[in-house]
Design a protein around this motif. Structure first.
Motif, PDB file in Angstrom:
ATOM      1  N   LEU A 173       0.884  -1.343   0.087  1.00  0.00           N
ATOM      2  CA  LEU A 173       0.076  -0.062  -0.150  1.00  0.00           C
ATOM      3  C   LEU A 173       0.771   1.155  -0.052  1.00  0.00           C
ATOM      4  O   LEU A 173       0.382   2.309   0.669  1.00  0.00           O
ATOM      5  CB  LEU A 173      -0.901   0.080   1.168  1.00  0.00           C
TER       6      LEU A 173
ATOM      7  N   LEU B 247      -0.486   4.930  -0.625  1.00  0.00           N
ATOM      8  CA  LEU B 247      -1.285   5.484   0.203  1.00  0.00           C
ATOM      9  C   LEU B 247      -0.519   6.179   1.518  1.00  0.00           C
ATOM     10  O   LEU B 247      -0.998   6.573   2.584  1.00  0.00           O
ATOM     11  CB  LEU B 247      -2.242   4.476   0.958  1.00  0.00           C
TER      12      LEU B 247
ATOM     13  N   LEU C 119      -2.333  10.908   9.059  1.00  0.00           N
ATOM     14  CA  LEU C 119      -2.943  10.202  10.128  1.00  0.00           C
ATOM     15  C   LEU C 119      -2.352  10.048  11.301  1.00  0.00           C
ATOM     16  O   LEU C 119      -2.643  10.412  12.509  1.00  0.00           O
ATOM     17  CB  LEU C 119      -3.661   8.847   9.509  1.00  0.00           C
TER      18      LEU C 119
ATOM     19  N   ALA D  86      -2.225  12.047  14.883  1.00  0.00           N
ATOM     20  CA  ALA D  86      -2.645  11.207  16.436  1.00  0.00           C
ATOM     21  C   ALA D  86      -1.183  11.577  17.158  1.00  0.00           C
ATOM     22  O   ALA D  86      -1.479  11.705  18.359  1.00  0.00           O
ATOM     23  CB  ALA D  86      -2.669   9.595  15.881  1.00  0.00           C
TER      24      ALA D  86
ATOM     25  N   LEU E  25      -1.085  13.161  20.966  1.00  0.00           N
ATOM     26  CA  LEU E  25      -0.665  12.124  21.897  1.00  0.00           C
ATOM     27  C   LEU E  25       0.173  12.765  22.607  1.00  0.00           C
ATOM     28  O   LEU E  25       0.502  12.782  23.863  1.00  0.00           O
ATOM     29  CB  LEU E  25      -0.164  10.946  21.341  1.00  0.00           C
TER      30      LEU E  25
ATOM     31  N   LEU F 133      -0.856  15.563  25.075  1.00  0.00           N
ATOM     32  CA  LEU F 133      -1.802  15.014  26.288  1.00  0.00           C
ATOM     33  C   LEU F 133      -0.711  14.496  27.151  1.00  0.00           C
ATOM     34  O   LEU F 133      -0.781  14.802  28.400  1.00  0.00           O
ATOM     35  CB  LEU F 133      -2.415  13.797  25.926  1.00  0.00           C
TER      36      LEU F 133
ATOM     37  N   ARG G 129       0.551  16.317  30.912  1.00  0.00           N
ATOM     38  CA  ARG G 129       0.395  15.457  32.301  1.00  0.00           C
ATOM     39  C   ARG G 129       1.627  15.461  32.864  1.00  0.00           C
ATOM     40  O   ARG G 129       1.957  15.764  34.258  1.00  0.00           O
ATOM     41  CB  ARG G 129      -0.141  14.242  32.079  1.00  0.00           C
TER      42      ARG G 129
ATOM     43  N   PHE H 256      12.193  48.801  12.506  1.00  0.00           N
ATOM     44  CA  PHE H 256      12.564  50.257  12.554  1.00  0.00           C
ATOM     45  C   PHE H 256      13.051  50.809  11.259  1.00  0.00           C
ATOM     46  O   PHE H 256      13.377  52.013  11.279  1.00  0.00           O
ATOM     47  CB  PHE H 256      13.424  50.226  13.561  1.00  0.00           C
TER      48      PHE H 256
ATOM     49  N   GLN I  10      -8.971  -4.967  -4.008  1.00  0.00           N
ATOM     50  CA  GLN I  10      -7.904  -3.598  -4.109  1.00  0.00           C
ATOM     51  C   GLN I  10      -8.505  -2.630  -3.302  1.00  0.00           C
ATOM     52  O   GLN I  10      -7.773  -1.625  -2.891  1.00  0.00           O
ATOM     53  CB  GLN I  10      -7.642  -3.628  -5.468  1.00  0.00           C
TER      54      GLN I  10
ATOM     55  N   PRO J 246      -7.332  -1.642   1.517  1.00  0.00           N
ATOM     56  CA  PRO J 246      -6.740  -0.541   1.940  1.00  0.00           C
ATOM     57  C   PRO J 246      -7.957   0.122   2.782  1.00  0.00           C
ATOM     58  O   PRO J 246      -7.566   0.704   3.891  1.00  0.00           O
ATOM     59  CB  PRO J 246      -6.506   0.204   0.761  1.00  0.00           C
TER      60      PRO J 246
ATOM     61  N   ILE K 230      -7.932  -1.619   6.190  1.00  0.00           N
ATOM     62  CA  ILE K 230      -6.705  -1.213   6.856  1.00  0.00           C
ATOM     63  C   ILE K 230      -6.917   0.409   7.539  1.00  0.00           C
ATOM     64  O   ILE K 230      -6.329   0.310   8.669  1.00  0.00           O
ATOM     65  CB  ILE K 230      -5.464  -1.294   6.146  1.00  0.00           C
ATOM     66  N   PHE K 231      -7.034   1.141   6.617  1.00  0.00           N
ATOM     67  CA  PHE K 231      -7.088   2.570   7.268  1.00  0.00           C
ATOM     68  C   PHE K 231      -8.171   2.817   8.134  1.00  0.00           C
ATOM     69  O   PHE K 231      -7.995   3.617   9.308  1.00  0.00           O
ATOM     70  CB  PHE K 231      -7.383   3.396   6.046  1.00  0.00           C
TER      71      PHE K 231
ATOM     72  N   LEU L  48      -6.778   1.249  11.066  1.00  0.00           N
ATOM     73  CA  LEU L  48      -5.717   2.199  11.813  1.00  0.00           C
ATOM     74  C   LEU L  48      -6.453   3.471  12.413  1.00  0.00           C
ATOM     75  O   LEU L  48      -5.896   3.799  13.282  1.00  0.00           O
ATOM     76  CB  LEU L  48      -4.831   2.601  10.803  1.00  0.00           C
ATOM     77  N   GLY L  49      -7.207   4.060  11.937  1.00  0.00           N
ATOM     78  CA  GLY L  49      -7.947   5.343  12.434  1.00  0.00           C
ATOM     79  C   GLY L  49      -8.745   4.846  13.634  1.00  0.00           C
ATOM     80  O   GLY L  49      -8.480   5.655  14.813  1.00  0.00           O
TER      81      GLY L  49
ATOM     82  N   LEU M 217      -5.984   4.439  16.505  1.00  0.00           N
ATOM     83  CA  LEU M 217      -5.506   5.443  16.767  1.00  0.00           C
ATOM     84  C   LEU M 217      -6.563   6.371  17.673  1.00  0.00           C
ATOM     85  O   LEU M 217      -5.968   7.108  18.632  1.00  0.00           O
ATOM     86  CB  LEU M 217      -4.974   6.418  15.675  1.00  0.00           C
TER      87      LEU M 217
ATOM     88  N   LEU N 116      -6.601   4.668  20.965  1.00  0.00           N
ATOM     89  CA  LEU N 116      -5.420   4.918  21.905  1.00  0.00           C
ATOM     90  C   LEU N 116      -5.327   6.376  22.329  1.00  0.00           C
ATOM     91  O   LEU N 116      -5.066   6.619  23.602  1.00  0.00           O
ATOM     92  CB  LEU N 116      -4.392   4.988  20.756  1.00  0.00           C
ATOM     93  N   LEU N 117      -6.011   7.507  21.607  1.00  0.00           N
ATOM     94  CA  LEU N 117      -5.789   8.879  21.887  1.00  0.00           C
ATOM     95  C   LEU N 117      -7.018   9.049  22.934  1.00  0.00           C
ATOM     96  O   LEU N 117      -7.013   9.734  24.161  1.00  0.00           O
ATOM     97  CB  LEU N 117      -6.477   9.768  20.783  1.00  0.00           C
TER      98      LEU N 117
ATOM     99  N   SER O 197      -5.960  10.184  26.525  1.00  0.00           N
ATOM    100  CA  SER O 197      -6.596  11.332  27.223  1.00  0.00           C
ATOM    101  C   SER O 197      -7.562  11.241  28.816  1.00  0.00           C
ATOM    102  O   SER O 197      -7.310  11.951  29.575  1.00  0.00           O
ATOM    103  CB  SER O 197      -7.824  11.861  26.464  1.00  0.00           C
TER     104      SER O 197
ATOM    105  N   PHE P  88      -3.988  10.524  30.796  1.00  0.00           N
ATOM    106  CA  PHE P  88      -3.218  11.474  31.254  1.00  0.00           C
ATOM    107  C   PHE P  88      -4.057  12.774  31.455  1.00  0.00           C
ATOM    108  O   PHE P  88      -3.611  13.914  31.211  1.00  0.00           O
ATOM    109  CB  PHE P  88      -2.271  11.978  29.897  1.00  0.00           C
TER     110      PHE P  88
ATOM    111  N   VAL Q  22      -5.625  15.805  33.123  1.00  0.00           N
ATOM    112  CA  VAL Q  22      -5.175  16.798  34.088  1.00  0.00           C
ATOM    113  C   VAL Q  22      -6.389  17.544  34.744  1.00  0.00           C
ATOM    114  O   VAL Q  22      -7.229  17.836  33.935  1.00  0.00           O
ATOM    115  CB  VAL Q  22      -4.245  17.870  33.308  1.00  0.00           C
TER     116      VAL Q  22
ATOM    117  N   ALA R  59      15.398  55.687  13.205  1.00  0.00           N
ATOM    118  CA  ALA R  59      14.618  54.518  12.940  1.00  0.00           C
ATOM    119  C   ALA R  59      12.866  55.345  13.575  1.00  0.00           C
ATOM    120  O   ALA R  59      12.803  56.004  14.071  1.00  0.00           O
ATOM    121  CB  ALA R  59      15.111  53.720  14.179  1.00  0.00           C
ATOM    122  N   GLN R  60      12.062  54.383  13.015  1.00  0.00           N
ATOM    123  CA  GLN R  60      10.748  54.828  13.011  1.00  0.00           C
ATOM    124  C   GLN R  60      10.131  54.283  14.417  1.00  0.00           C
ATOM    125  O   GLN R  60       9.460  53.376  14.247  1.00  0.00           O
ATOM    126  CB  GLN R  60      10.008  54.631  11.833  1.00  0.00           C
ATOM    127  N   ASP R  61      10.732  54.986  15.359  1.00  0.00           N
ATOM    128  CA  ASP R  61      10.158  54.542  16.741  1.00  0.00           C
ATOM    129  C   ASP R  61      10.277  55.749  17.781  1.00  0.00           C
ATOM    130  O   ASP R  61      11.275  56.522  17.715  1.00  0.00           O
ATOM    131  CB  ASP R  61      11.098  53.305  17.152  1.00  0.00           C
TER     132      ASP R  61
END
Lengths: 195, 283
Positions: free
Chosen positions: A71, A74, A81, A85, A89, A92, A96, A162, B7, B11, B14-15, B18-19, B22, B25-26, B30, B33, B35, B125-127
């Motif tokens: 791939l 791509l 992406l 992410a 991460l 964050l 902390r 200036f 084909q 993809p 997979i994307f 992946l999205g 992630l 994970l985020l 959050s 971590f 606060v 000088a212009q100041d």
């Protein structure tokens, strides 16, 4: 790739193939946050941080996920992406655990989420077929070159404040002229050769 | 056909994976971590104008909001807020705030190029600060507006412009943040109550005789305004007239008496403010 090669690669990324002046990546922050040397340095630090991390991560993503599956075409989307992410991460994590660094990188961190310089470094690494070590070194060095350029330019812009130029040149036009002159000065480095 | 489908589907799958990965994970990060932030900070920040002008002394509205909640800054610290917003901040913090007085910046100099004489032609000088260091600026008056406009460059609301060698604040744009005040090397910019009826457009502390030599509109400390004022709001001290804005009734008597025509007046008209000044006669 030997150690010397990596060093030469870094030297070349900082001066000869400076990201801003010879590749024209990251022109937006170069013009946008270069009004004061302090903010320019803040931006430079954030870019250095993210670019080094992104170079490492995108190399892994490319060679362990995209390449085995065929791939490669791509990679741009995948990198955007992954980098977005990653920046989230890091933000964050910093907030902390290292609040001082979070405060100093402040708004610059989210600003470079989709910065073309960061994506550019990741794509160049793949295009040139760099090894993992070389990729990280290249990402770091390119960001140092970016920081160097933006801090020098911020110094120039401080002086421009200036100046008393003709009305038509005031403000942004003069900034662009100055950027052009600085790019020309950097083109002097292109004579270096390590053949 | 099946190959083409693969084909596209592989993809996409997979994307999507992946999205999703992630994203999860985020989301986890959050949580992990997280606060703890005082929720009042966000509510106070919503009341602030978000102009990040820096007039309060903090680098932005977010920092001021944090400082207000931490008790380091007063709820009235933001001068760019409307009265309602300040009250809302007070309510969030549980503090009673009085009616805040809206302020605006005023440049206390009337010496335009038409009236004030120059001692040399400045080309450095212009100041303003640079010019002030060169013999106190190009005007003969030691207290006059230099007119290069360092205040113009620093106004976050673009409210100041230089008209005929004197900086003028557009009161419609000015929010009274006071950012411009420290940039005037002559200390000519003052924050005065927004509705002030009158103010004296001169801060020269020279004696009348000296002023007549270099400016047609400088205060000559004749005290006519002081005598005319029934509310005792106007005083001539140190050879310059100044107005106590809390006493001024806006009766216009000083404006009529002033021989140099440097007492300016503001009138409320249809909700807006009309600022005018009688033209001085050239001597």
């Amino acid at each position: 790739m030997s150690f010397t090669d990596v060093l030469l690669l870094m030297f070349s990324a900082i001066l000869i193939e400076n990201f801003i002046f010879s590749r024209f990546y990251g022109c937006c922050p170069f013009l946008g946050v270069s009004e004061k040397p302090e903010t320019a340095l803040g931006m430079g630090m954030a870019v250095t941080f993210v670019m080094t991390m992104a170079s490492a991560l995108t190399w892994v993503v490319y060679y362990s996920i995209l390449a085995p599956l065929g791939l490669e075409y791509l990679k741009t989307i995948a990198f955007i992406l992954v980098i977005a992410a990653l920046v989230q991460l890091i933000e964050l994590f910093l907030r902390r655990f290292i609040p001082a660094l979070y405060a100093s990188l402040g708004i610059y961190l989210p600003l470079i989420t989709t910065n073309c310089a960061v994506l550019g470094a990741a794509l160049v690494n793949i295009q040139e077929g760099y090894s993992f070590i070389a990729s990280v070194a290249y990402g770091f060095a390119a960001a140092i070159g970016f920081t160097l350029a933006i801090v020098i330019f911020a110094g120039v812009r401080m002086r421009l404040q200036f100046a008393d130029p003709p009305r038509a040149f005031r403000g942004f036009p003069l900034t662009l002229v100055a950027a052009g002159l600085l790019a020309m000065a950097f083109s002097g480095f292109s004579g270096f050769s390590f053949g | 056909m099946a190959e083409l489908l693969m084909q596209i589907l592989v993809p996409t799958g997979i994307f999507a994976a992946l999205g999703l990965l992630l994203g999860v994970l985020l989301a986890l990060a959050s949580r992990a971590f997280a606060v703890k932030v005082d929720e009042r900070v966000e509510r106070v920040a919503e009341c602030l104008p978000s102009a990040n002008c820096g007039g309060c002394g903090y680098s932005g509205c977010g920092q001021l909001a944090a400082a207000i909640v931490a008790g380091e800054a007063k709820p009235t610290a933001c001068t760019a807020c409307s009265a309602d917003a300040v009250k809302a901040i007070g309510a969030i913090m549980g503090i009673e705030v009085g009616n805040p007085v809206r302020m605006r910046a005023q440049v206390m100099c009337s010496g335009t190029t038409e009236y004030a004489k120059k001692k040399y032609a400045y080309a450095g000088a212009q100041d303003c600060l640079a010019a002030a260091n060169l013999g106190g600026g190009d005007k003969l008056c030691p207290n006059g507006c230099i007119g290069i406009g360092s205040c113009v460059a620093h106004c976050p609301f673009h409210a100041i412009s230089v008209v005929q060698g004197v900086a003028v604040v557009d009161y419609r744009q000015c929010v009274g943040c006071g950012v411009c005040v420290p940039y005037c090397p002559k200390h000519l910019i003052q924050l005065i109550p927004y509705d002030s009826a009158h103010w004296v457009g001169c801060m020269s502390v020279d004696k009348g005789q000296a002023i007549r030599g270099y400016c047609d509109v400088g205060c000559i400390s004749c005290k006519l305004c002081e005598k005319a004022c029934e509310a005792q709001a106007i005083k001539v001290e140190n050879f310059v007239a100044s107005i106590d804005y809390s006493r001024c009734t806006g009766c216009d008597k000083c404006v009529e008496k002033c021989p140099r025509k440097i007492i300016w007046s503001a009138r409320k008209q249809g909700g807006g403010l009309i600022i005018e000044r009688e033209k001085a006669k050239k001597e």
